[in-house]
Design an enzyme around this catalytic site. Structure first.
Site, short mmCIF file in Angstrom:
data_model
loop_
_atom_site.label_atom_id
_atom_site.label_comp_id
_atom_site.label_asym_id
_atom_site.label_seq_id
_atom_site.Cartn_x
_atom_site.Cartn_y
_atom_site.Cartn_z
N VAL A 295 113.39 45.83 -8.39
CA VAL A 295 113.98 45.47 -9.51
C VAL A 295 113.75 43.91 -9.54
O VAL A 295 113.44 43.33 -8.38
CB VAL A 295 115.36 45.61 -9.85
CG1 VAL A 295 115.90 46.89 -10.22
CG2 VAL A 295 116.12 45.16 -8.45
N CYS A 296 113.63 43.04 -10.62
CA CYS A 296 113.50 41.61 -10.60
C CYS A 296 114.52 41.04 -9.88
O CYS A 296 115.63 41.58 -9.76
CB CYS A 296 113.57 41.26 -12.16
SG CYS A 296 112.83 39.70 -12.38
N PRO A 297 114.08 40.06 -9.10
CA PRO A 297 113.06 39.19 -8.98
C PRO A 297 111.83 39.86 -7.63
O PRO A 297 110.95 39.12 -7.25
CB PRO A 297 113.15 37.87 -8.68
CG PRO A 297 114.47 37.81 -7.91
CD PRO A 297 115.29 39.37 -8.23
N CYS B 248 108.56 46.58 -13.21
CA CYS B 248 109.81 45.64 -13.70
C CYS B 248 109.21 44.85 -14.64
O CYS B 248 108.31 44.07 -14.58
CB CYS B 248 110.23 44.71 -12.33
SG CYS B 248 111.14 43.16 -12.93
#
Length: 465
Positions: free
Chosen positions: A402-404, A429
């Protein structure tokens, strides 16, 4: 009349999804990237909102009610919320639209955010909410304190924001875009999205007031009301705000489906646990602070309330602390044995056909160094987190991250490569489609390939500059 909330929410969801508009990322960039470029988008929202609300108030169209500043609750709640959105992977509105993209981890965060906010507002934790809000300064807004019109703050803010946006647009390096993608499938520039979100916020206020809810955009109380309705069946909880968040989800889902950015993505145990804990912290923090990054960070700031600006400051500090604590690249696999090869194996590899662009998705042998006038002896890979593809090319698998984290890992691995070597990153993502190529452009790396590999999955190749 509350159905206008559904329509406004749907448009908001489309804009936020197409603009990757998440305040968490904007605040995070200040600490991780040392960049103020994206936070200007939030100030564009606030500026458009502030001018619009001042105009509507001056014309007598709306009559905002101003929150008083309860310092313990606002400071503590803002900081807790900032920590929570780092764990959850997105702010309140960001969690709603990411849930609509199929991120099941965001579903966990959203559920526990709504439940904990409901517990703070009307349930088992009301004692905590009431107690911490009991110390109230009675301060409302900066214009009220100085005895001036809101225009005295709105106009300078708008001018300063416009100058900042002009500066970053003039110095912004053009990032690579997805190849062979029609323009309507490409993300909105974050500043365009900010202007649209601000305009939607201005339109939202009189529509919400006409439905008996004297407020503008908001996420926390509507989410709590939706949780209360789900548990109790009390139709009285369904108001304009609830329709707004439902519309946000539907609009973001429609946008993600139409552009091929929807896919169910199941988190690993660590991500799921963080989402649950982060969601709980979001709900508790936002309830204490009187709002989230929308209610405080976009609406109360546009009213120039003490609550809004101080909450936003401490949300940012919470994000900074959370980023330092939890946003770090993964350690290289421990105990990786050194790879050694015989001379015969090295010579055999040196006679193979060089890897082509198509080889990037196929297994390949590690790279090797060639000594002029001597036998080519293969060496062990220098990068243990990325799979060597040969001829100075490496593959980094960030599917499911998942981001970041796709950007964090990309930066970490690319730092170990030599100039001219390439890193092929696979990721799913959505936010990475903007953050990774933008970072590459700002740091003088070349993007040699960038394309979708399926629904909500992409591959980008970066040559180190």
């Amino acid at each position: 009349m509350i159905l206008t909330g559904l329509a406004v929410g749907a448009v908001l969801g489309i804009v936020m999804q197409r603009g990757r508009f998440c305040v968490t990322g904007m605040l995070r960039d200040i600490f991780l990237q040392r960049s103020w470029r994206t936070i200007v988008a939030l100030f564009i929202v606030i500026s458009v909102h502030a001018v619009g609300i001042a105009a509507l108030t001056s014309l007598g169209v709306i009559a905002p009610e101003y929150s008083t500043f309860a310092p313990v609750a606002v400071i503590g709640g803002g900081f807790i919320f900032g920590l929570g959105i780092i764990l959850a992977g997105g702010c309140a509105s960001g969690t709603w639209f990411r849930s609509a993209e199929g991120l099941i981890g965001s579903w966990f965060a959203l559920i526990f955010y709504a439940l904990s906010a409901a517990a703070m507002n009307t349930g088992a934790l009301t004692w905590l909410n009431t107690g911490l809000k009991s110390y109230d300064t009675s301060l409302t807004t900066l214009p009220a304190t100085f005895g001036v019109s809101a225009w005295a703050f709105a106009i300078p803010l708008a001018i300063g924001t416009a100058l900042a946006a002009r500066h970053f647009l003039a110095t912004e390096k053009k990032a690579a875009t997805l190849q062979n993608v029609p323009f309507w499938k490409r993300p909105l520039h974050i500043y365009t999205a900010g202007a649209l979100v601000g305009l939607i916020g201005v339109i939202a206020w009189p529509l919400s007031a006409a439905a008996g809810r004297n407020s503008g955009l908001g996420i926390t109380t509507p989410s709590a009301n939706l949780a209360n309705f789900t548990v109790t069946g009390d139709l009285g909880r369904i108001d304009w705000g609830v329709m707004l968040v439902l519309g946000l989800f539907l609009g973001a889902f429609a946008a993600a489906k139409a552009t091929g950015e929807f896919r169910l993505r199941v988190p690993d145990a660590t991500t799921a646990t963080r989402a649950v804990v982060g969601g709980c912290m979001m709900g508790v923090g936002a309830a204490l602070a009187g709002g989230c990054t929308v209610g405080n960070g976009m609406v109360q700031t546009a009213l120039f309330s003490y609550q809004g600006w101080i909450a936003l400051l401490f949300i940012a500090l919470g994000v900074g602390a959370g980023a330092k604590l939890w946003l770090k690249p993964a350690a290289a696999p421990a105990g990786t044995p050194e790879q050694t090869y015989s001379t015969d194996e090295s010579i055999a590899d040196s006679n193979e056909t060089p890897a082509s662009a198509e080889d990037k998705v196929l297994p390949a042998t590690p790279g090797f160094a060639v000594a002029t006038g001597a036998v080519a002896l293969k060496t062990a890979p220098r990068v243990t987190k990325a799979r060597p593809l040969g001829r100075g090319r490496y593959a980094l698998d960030q599917m499911g991250a998942v981001c970041p984290f796709p950007l964090i890992e990309t930066k970490d691995v690319l730092a170990t490569l030599e100039t001219g070597e390439e890193l092929v990153i696979d990721f799913d993502c959505t936010q990475g489609t903007e953050t990774i190529p933008q970072w590459a452009a700002e740091n003088d790396h070349d993007v040699t390939d960038f394309h979708a590999t399926g629904d909500a999955s992409w591959q980008i190749t970066i040559r180190k500059g």
